[in-house]
Design a protein around this motif. Sequence first.
Motif, PDB file in Angstrom:
ATOM      1  N   GLY A 146       0.819  -1.194   0.000  1.00 37.71           N
ATOM      2  CA  GLY A 146       0.000   0.000   0.000  1.00 37.71           C
ATOM      3  C   GLY A 146       0.855   1.247   0.000  1.00 37.71           C
ATOM      4  N   ALA A 147       0.222   2.378  -0.294  1.00 39.00           N
ATOM      5  CA  ALA A 147       0.914   3.659  -0.354  1.00 39.00           C
ATOM      6  C   ALA A 147       0.260   4.645   0.599  1.00 39.00           C
ATOM      7  CB  ALA A 147       0.890   4.220  -1.776  1.00 39.00           C
ATOM      8  N   SER A 148       1.085   5.388   1.333  1.00 33.01           N
ATOM      9  CA  SER A 148       0.619   6.406   2.266  1.00 33.01           C
ATOM     10  C   SER A 148      -0.269   5.765   3.329  1.00 33.01           C
ATOM     11  CB  SER A 148      -0.093   7.524   1.503  1.00 33.01           C
ATOM     12  OG  SER A 148      -0.260   8.668   2.305  1.00 33.01           O
ATOM     13  N   ALA A 149      -1.530   6.181   3.474  1.00 37.55           N
ATOM     14  CA  ALA A 149      -2.404   5.513   4.437  1.00 37.55           C
ATOM     15  C   ALA A 149      -2.516   4.027   4.124  1.00 37.55           C
ATOM     16  CB  ALA A 149      -3.785   6.157   4.442  1.00 37.55           C
ATOM     17  N   GLY A 150      -2.464   3.677   2.830  1.00 42.63           N
ATOM     18  CA  GLY A 150      -2.480   2.272   2.445  1.00 42.63           C
ATOM     19  C   GLY A 150      -1.233   1.542   2.895  1.00 42.63           C
ATOM     20  N   GLY A 151      -0.085   2.242   2.931  1.00 47.98           N
ATOM     21  CA  GLY A 151       1.135   1.642   3.449  1.00 47.98           C
ATOM     22  C   GLY A 151       1.038   1.359   4.937  1.00 47.98           C
ATOM     23  N   HIS A 152       0.429   2.288   5.660  1.00 46.39           N
ATOM     24  CA  HIS A 152       0.176   2.094   7.090  1.00 46.39           C
ATOM     25  C   HIS A 152      -0.688   0.852   7.305  1.00 46.39           C
ATOM     26  CE1 HIS A 152      -2.731   2.748  10.435  1.00 46.39           C
ATOM     27  NE2 HIS A 152      -1.697   3.224  11.114  1.00 46.39           N
ATOM     28  N   LEU A 153      -1.763   0.723   6.516  1.00 45.21           N
ATOM     29  CA  LEU A 153      -2.681  -0.402   6.688  1.00 45.21           C
ATOM     30  C   LEU A 153      -2.058  -1.713   6.218  1.00 45.21           C
ATOM     31  CD1 LEU A 153      -5.896   1.464   5.518  1.00 45.21           C
ATOM     32  CD2 LEU A 153      -5.334   0.769   7.871  1.00 45.21           C
ATOM     33  N   ALA A 154      -1.307  -1.673   5.114  1.00 48.60           N
ATOM     34  CA  ALA A 154      -0.618  -2.875   4.643  1.00 48.60           C
ATOM     35  C   ALA A 154       0.369  -3.369   5.693  1.00 48.60           C
ATOM     36  CB  ALA A 154       0.104  -2.595   3.332  1.00 48.60           C
ATOM     37  N   SER A 155       1.000  -2.432   6.403  1.00 52.55           N
ATOM     38  CA  SER A 155       1.971  -2.803   7.424  1.00 52.55           C
ATOM     39  C   SER A 155       1.305  -3.493   8.604  1.00 52.55           C
ATOM     40  CB  SER A 155       2.724  -1.553   7.898  1.00 52.55           C
ATOM     41  OG  SER A 155       3.475  -0.993   6.831  1.00 52.55           O
ATOM     42  N   PHE A 156       0.105  -3.058   8.960  1.00 52.12           N
ATOM     43  CA  PHE A 156      -0.615  -3.725  10.044  1.00 52.12           C
ATOM     44  C   PHE A 156      -0.816  -5.204   9.743  1.00 52.12           C
ATOM     45  CE2 PHE A 156      -2.058  -0.036  12.577  1.00 52.12           C
ATOM     46  CZ  PHE A 156      -2.022  -0.630  13.831  1.00 52.12           C
ATOM     47  N   LEU A 157      -0.990  -5.544   8.480  1.00 56.57           N
ATOM     48  CA  LEU A 157      -1.215  -6.944   8.108  1.00 56.57           C
ATOM     49  C   LEU A 157       0.028  -7.800   8.308  1.00 56.57           C
ATOM     50  CD1 LEU A 157      -3.336  -6.430   4.868  1.00 56.57           C
ATOM     51  CD2 LEU A 157      -4.143  -6.893   7.199  1.00 56.57           C
TER      52      LEU A 157
END
Length: 294
Positions: A144-155
Amino acid sequence: MRCVPLLLALPAWFGLAGALNAAPLQPVPAQNSTVEVHKDMVYGVAEGESLKLDLFLPTAPPGRARPAILFIHGGGWVGGDKSEFDGKAEEMAKRGYVAVTANYRLAPKHRFPAAVQDLQLAVRWMRSHADTYHLDPNRIGSMGASAGGHLASFLGVKDTWSPADAAAGPPSRVNCVVDYYGRMDLTMKQGGTDFRPDYIGKSGADATDAYREASPVTYVDAHTVPFLIVQGARDPQVWPDQSQRMLAALDKAGIESSLLLLGGQGHGFGGAADRLAWETAKSFLDAHLRPGNG
């Protein structure tokens, strides 16, 4: 093992609980006949809202179960759409991946951890439909990118959010993560527009504990999966120390990780920097999800 971070001087460019439901397939013609696209499949329901994903499938008969990747859009947790990653999803499907782009509930209507729970549900949906779509449940990555990177990292750092989530299906932790300039520590000073109050519902001195709870770096431990972090050295929205903070935490936990720091780049990349970032991401995903080009 920690990979050596890369520093590159390049020209600047800026500019829940839900059911694991399967919706009827609705093929949409793709530009290339080797990819079959199924739009707006319902992967769950949360607070009365249908959660939808797009599925990009290789049409070639699988020799074995395929690797898979979940792409997560940005937008400050308050906007954006899964179509952001259509191009990359189609490309990965052409390369033999099962690719998924997913929407999730947005703030401020839905506060943290709603978006995280939705995307954990999307991973469980992928695993529960592994046989149907010939994907390997043990070879799933998130990007993910930006907020999506934050959320992808949670996974990659947390399996499920609650016992109720865990009871809803298979595990939700992915096998590797590509983070493009996501906020890893929401307690840190930041630049640009501050979306944290919308996402968390708090601001100021009383928000520190809530911001820490909503930070992927908080959960890094020995069970965390390999990470590739890609960051612009001149990002005015997500400062590079966010990525460096995450890299340090991963290294301390003994997790394989690397940081691609792109000189002269801002919040998003263009030209040679964009191509380099994407080629690096594909190589990382292949190394962890397609060993031996399987």
